[in-house]
Every structure is written in structure tokens, then in C-alpha cells.
Design a protein around this motif. Structure first.
Motif, PDB file in Angstrom:
ATOM      1  N   GLU A   1      19.724  29.951 -21.957  1.00 24.84           N
ATOM      2  CA  GLU A   1      20.493  30.863 -22.814  1.00 24.84           C
ATOM      3  C   GLU A   1      19.666  31.298 -24.001  1.00 24.84           C
ATOM      4  OE1 GLU A   1      24.905  30.905 -25.014  1.00 24.84           O
ATOM      5  OE2 GLU A   1      24.093  29.050 -24.155  1.00 24.84           O
TER       6      GLU A   1
ATOM      7  N   LEU B   1      23.864  21.284 -13.201  1.00 22.73           N
ATOM      8  CA  LEU B   1      23.795  22.609 -13.821  1.00 22.73           C
ATOM      9  C   LEU B   1      22.672  22.662 -14.852  1.00 22.73           C
ATOM     10  CD1 LEU B   1      25.105  25.428 -14.422  1.00 22.73           C
ATOM     11  CD2 LEU B   1      26.528  24.250 -16.116  1.00 22.73           C
ATOM     12  N   ARG B   2      21.876  23.726 -14.769  1.00 20.10           N
ATOM     13  CA  ARG B   2      20.879  24.013 -15.797  1.00 20.10           C
ATOM     14  C   ARG B   2      21.233  25.356 -16.437  1.00 20.10           C
ATOM     15  NH1 ARG B   2      14.788  23.575 -14.038  1.00 20.10           N
ATOM     16  NH2 ARG B   2      15.406  25.367 -12.735  1.00 20.10           N
ATOM     17  N   ILE B   3      21.182  25.396 -17.768  1.00 20.42           N
ATOM     18  CA  ILE B   3      21.549  26.608 -18.505  1.00 20.42           C
ATOM     19  C   ILE B   3      20.334  27.101 -19.278  1.00 20.42           C
ATOM     20  CG2 ILE B   3      22.952  27.525 -20.391  1.00 20.42           C
ATOM     21  CD1 ILE B   3      25.142  25.533 -19.538  1.00 20.42           C
TER      22      ILE B   3
ATOM     23  N   ALA C   1      30.701  28.064 -15.429  1.00 20.27           N
ATOM     24  CA  ALA C   1      29.952  27.042 -14.704  1.00 20.27           C
ATOM     25  C   ALA C   1      30.023  25.686 -15.386  1.00 20.27           C
ATOM     26  CB  ALA C   1      28.493  27.483 -14.551  1.00 20.27           C
ATOM     27  N   ARG C   2      29.966  25.695 -16.711  1.00 20.44           N
ATOM     28  CA  ARG C   2      29.906  24.436 -17.472  1.00 20.44           C
ATOM     29  C   ARG C   2      31.276  23.852 -17.765  1.00 20.44           C
ATOM     30  NH1 ARG C   2      27.666  25.681 -22.970  1.00 20.44           N
ATOM     31  NH2 ARG C   2      29.863  26.203 -23.328  1.00 20.44           N
ATOM     32  N   ASP C   3      32.254  24.709 -18.120  1.00 27.74           N
ATOM     33  CA  ASP C   3      33.522  24.210 -18.650  1.00 27.74           C
ATOM     34  C   ASP C   3      34.697  24.363 -17.697  1.00 27.74           C
ATOM     35  OD1 ASP C   3      32.013  23.772 -20.916  1.00 27.74           O
ATOM     36  OD2 ASP C   3      32.704  25.590 -21.923  1.00 27.74           O
TER      37      ASP C   3
ATOM     38  N   ILE D   1      28.209  31.251 -18.020  1.00 28.77           N
ATOM     39  CA  ILE D   1      27.820  29.917 -18.463  1.00 28.77           C
ATOM     40  C   ILE D   1      29.059  29.068 -18.728  1.00 28.77           C
ATOM     41  CG2 ILE D   1      26.795  28.618 -20.382  1.00 28.77           C
ATOM     42  CD1 ILE D   1      24.689  30.804 -20.601  1.00 28.77           C
TER      43      ILE D   1
ATOM     44  N   LYS E   1      27.088  34.986 -20.826  1.00 28.37           N
ATOM     45  CA  LYS E   1      27.527  33.724 -21.409  1.00 28.37           C
ATOM     46  C   LYS E   1      28.917  33.329 -20.902  1.00 28.37           C
ATOM     47  CE  LYS E   1      24.487  34.200 -25.363  1.00 28.37           C
ATOM     48  NZ  LYS E   1      24.294  34.186 -26.822  1.00 28.37           N
TER      49      LYS E   1
ATOM     50  N   ASP F   1      28.456  19.855 -11.577  1.00 29.26           N
ATOM     51  CA  ASP F   1      27.787  18.597 -11.936  1.00 29.26           C
ATOM     52  C   ASP F   1      26.295  18.811 -12.182  1.00 29.26           C
ATOM     53  OD1 ASP F   1      30.140  17.099 -11.691  1.00 29.26           O
ATOM     54  OD2 ASP F   1      29.856  16.854  -9.534  1.00 29.26           O
TER      55      ASP F   1
ATOM     56  N   ASP G   1      21.476  27.185 -11.498  1.00 26.55           N
ATOM     57  CA  ASP G   1      20.869  27.649 -12.739  1.00 26.55           C
ATOM     58  C   ASP G   1      21.599  28.906 -13.193  1.00 26.55           C
ATOM     59  OD1 ASP G   1      18.992  25.651 -12.492  1.00 26.55           O
ATOM     60  OD2 ASP G   1      17.405  26.966 -11.726  1.00 26.55           O
TER      61      ASP G   1
ATOM     62  N   PRO H   1      34.043  22.256 -13.413  1.00 29.58           N
ATOM     63  CA  PRO H   1      32.697  22.466 -13.941  1.00 29.58           C
ATOM     64  C   PRO H   1      31.694  21.942 -12.918  1.00 29.58           C
ATOM     65  CG  PRO H   1      33.633  20.470 -14.888  1.00 29.58           C
ATOM     66  CD  PRO H   1      34.669  21.016 -13.925  1.00 29.58           C
TER      67      PRO H   1
END
Length: 396
Positions: free
Chosen positions: A131, A127-129, A118-120, A115, A112, A125, A103, A123
Motif C-alpha cells: 500500500e 495475505l500480503r498488502i 481481503a484483510r477485514d 485491501i 484500498k 489468512d 497479494d 478475512p
């Protein structure tokens, strides 16, 4: 102490009589500690390899003094990494994450950034964001102790901080990774809720840039010993050695060549902090600084806090937005132009330097209240802000 300088002019908007003795209110790099001199760095082991005995000893002194000043629990480790807080935080993310779901809570420019990593970039698999826009804190109650958690303790560019860590599960299975670059040494930290914490020298204690600090709990070290991510990890972010935690990092070894001048500067700031009373005095100074500025903000008719929730309002990096109704009708570019005029006027008068809001935030003013700032300077700043506002608005 603020110095008296008579500068009255024959206009309705006369300049204030008292000017801050030191106009450096930048949120990073921040002002050097009181009493700082170049002579205080004269013992730096310059022109030596960082692997030499004297250099390693000085690096280890910086590590040990950090451990003591932060009042870290037994078993916590401290290391020096390249790339400032960004390098330290990304080393932790690249080397530790991926074993379980993650998370990420983000509301600030750098939150950010985590974020995006972690996401891009990784990355991840699972993942909770969570924001939110600048000035608002995400719903921290969404924290799941079975998952790893990445968050920022104090959002330098958003004026929002996490006032307590009660939301973190004390019996958590996952790790908590905390970017505390604008909070370490300025606020109390509940270390029982922190597994990984990062910061940079250029923030609260006024050190030089480029170097990041990594604090690792025993649980974080165990993660390194039992797990290594499948993705490639760049050498500058690699916390493993031979598939296990690289413990040399916490004994004075570094992943690349550090500046021994910067090390000496950081040690100087740590010594200053110890002399004045350690962490309790650093926190007290920060609180007194915020109180001085807060008294002016509460009576201002043209600036207010970007963070409207008083409990979540940062007392360290004070972030202020325009509240005058005449500004509300301006577009963002016009508001940024007004911000620039205000800051230019203050710089010309040597009353305040580098207080413009971060360009990725909203137009306004950002003022550092950390422990190296003097309370009297913040008290003297308010009237100068009012003067510059009136001057800039007349020219708009």
C-alpha cells in the motif's frame, strides 16, 4: 467543438472568450457519448421481465458486444453483475480467493477498499498488502506468480495507473484480479496477464450506474469449477452453482433484476464505439484528450500532477494538486475550501462540472479524459481553470 462566447469584463482577470461546448468532465459517472439522445433508448424492452426472450437477447447483446469491443481472447467470458464495479470485484474476490496466498496492491480509494475486504471482511489468512499514499505506485516487482494478485489498473482518485503488465508472471500459478473500471475501453490491455477484470458502465463509455461487468479467463472459470471458499458467499456475489461455475451468468442470466433501460443505454454506447472505429479509436481519443490537457498542465504555475512519476501518471483520470507556494501554508480544510470555490465558480459559468478531487484524496482538481470527452472542450477548459483560480484566490 467549443463554442465562442464573448464574456469579457473590465477587470484584470477577464473571463476567457471560449467556453467548453460541454462542461461535463466528471470522473464518474462520466459524460455520455457524443450524439447520445433519449430517442436512442426507445427500443428498450421496458415493463418486461428480464427473463423474457427479448430482454435476455438484449442482455446477451450487451455481453457479446463487450466481448468484441474489448477484443477479448477466445475462451474469455463476460457477465453482468449488480452493484457496479464494486459488486463485480467483490463477487470475484468472495468467490475465487482463499485457495492460495493473496497479494493486494493498493494506492487509490477503491484499491484500498479491496485491501479492507481481503484483510477485514473475508478475512484472508495468507495475505500480503502493498500500500502506498495517493500519487505513488507500490512496488509491483513484489508480485509472486505462485499467489493470487489483486490490483487496480487505473486509480481514479489518485491519478496513478499501471503503465504495463510486464511485471506479471506469464507462467503464474495464481490468478490476477484486476479492477479496471477507469481503464477498460480507454487503454490497451494485455489480456494474457489478466484472469479476472471488472468495470462499470458509468465509466469510460458513459453508461448508467448500478451495473458491473465481469470478465473471466478460462483459468478463472477452472478455479470456480475446482474450488469453493469455506466462507458464506452472499447470493449477489455468488459465482458458483451446484459447486461449479455458474455459466448462465455469461449467457444473459443475471443474479438479480437489471435495469433494462440501463442495458439499452450501455448497448447504445457500445454501438457508438463500434461505429467510430472500435477500441483503437477509443484509445486514440483518450490519448488525444490527455495530450490537450497535459499541454495546459505543463505551463500551469498553480496546479501540477499528484503523481510525480510520469510513467505511472494516469492519462485517463487526470488528478491535479495545488503547487502554488501560497497554498502550501494553508491547512487541508482551507485547501478544500479553495477547491470548492474554484469548482463553484466554474459550475456557475457552466465551464466545468464536478471536477473536485475525491474527498478521500487530497485537495485539488480531477478531470476525466476518457473517450467520450471532446478534445476541443479540454483545450478550452485550461483558461477557465486559470480564471477560476485567480478569482478564488482573490477571495481567499
Amino acid at each position: 467543438m467549443a463554442d465562442s462566447q464573448s464574456a469579457a469584463v473590465d477587470t484584470p482577470n477577464s473571463k476567457p472568450m471560449i467556453r467548453p461546448a460541454d462542461p461535463r468532465f466528471s470522473c464518474g459517472p462520466v459524460k455520455k457519448h457524443p450524439g447520445w439522445t433519449w430517442e436512442g433508448l426507445s427500443e428498450a424492452p421496458l415493463s418486461r421481465t428480464h427473463r423474457a426472450g427479448q430482454a435476455v437477447a438484449r442482455i446477451k447483446e450487451a455481453i457479446d458486444r463487450t466481448h468484441a469491443l474489448l477484443e477479448l481472447p477466445e475462451g474469455y467470458h463476460v457477465g453482468i453483475l449488480p452493484g457496479s464495479d464494486t459488486g463485480a470485484m467483490e463477487a470475484a474476490m468472495w468467490s475465487l480467493l482463499g485457495q492460495r496466498g493473496v497479494d493486494v496492491f493498493g494506492w487509490d480509494v477503491f484499491g484500498k477498499r479491496w485491501i479492507l475486504d481481503a484483510r477485514d471482511e473475508l478475512p484472508l489468512d495468507d495475505l500480503r498488502i502493498f500500500e502506498t499514499p495517493a500519487g505513488q505506485l507500490p512496488d509491483l516487482a513484489q508480485h509472486d506468480g505462485k499467489r493470487d494478485t489483486v490490483f487496480t489498473l487505473n486509480g481514479t482518485a489518485a491519478g496513478v495507473w499501471v503503465p504495463d503488465l510486464d511485471w506479471i508472471d506469464p507462467a503464474r500459478e495464481g490468478l490476477t484480479l484486476c479492477d479496471a473500471t477507469s481503464a477498460a475501453f480507454a487503454v490497451d490491455i494485455d489480456w494474457s496477464k489478466i484472469d479476472v477484470l471488472t468495470f462499470s458502465w458509468q465509466k469510460c463509455l458513459g453508461g448508467e450506474a448500478q451495473h458491473g461487468m465481469l470478465v473471466m479467463s478460462p483459468r478463472a472459470i477452472e478455479r470456480l469449477n475446482s474450488y469453493k471458499p469455506a466462507w458464506p458467499i452472499p447470493g449477489l456475489l455468488q459465482l458458483h452453482s451446484g459447486g461449479k461455475a455458474n455459466m448462465a451468468v455469461y449467457e444473459g442470466s443475471t443474479l438479480n433484476t437489471p435495469s433494462l433501460m440501463c442495458v439499452e443505454d450501455y448497448v447504445s454506447s457500445l454501438k457508438w464505439a463500434s461505429r467510430i472505429g472500435g477500441l483503437p479509436e477509443l484509445v486514440r481519443r483518450s490519448e488525444a484528450n490527455f495530450a490537450a490537457l497535459d499541454a495546459w498542465v505543463k505551463q500551469s504555475d498553480w496546479l501540477g500532477y499528484l503523481c510525480e512519476d510520469e510513467a505511472a501518471r494516469s492519462p485517463v483520470s487526470v488528478t491535479l494538486k495545488f503547487t502554488d507556494p501560497r497554498i502550501a501554508v494553508m491547512d487541508a480544510e482551507a485547501q478544500w475550501a479553495l477547491t470548492k470555490r474554484i469548482c463553484s465558480l466554474l459550475e456557475r459559468e457552466n465551464a466545468a462540472l464536478d471536477i473536485s478531487m475525491h474527498r478521500q484524496s487530497v485537495p485539488g482538481i480531477r478531470i476525466w479524459c476518457g473517450p467520450t470527452i471532446e478534445r476541443d472542450d479540454l483545450a478550452a477548459l485550461g483558461p477557465w481553470l486559470d480564471w477560476a483560480w485567480r478569482e478564488a484566490l482573490d477571495a481567499a
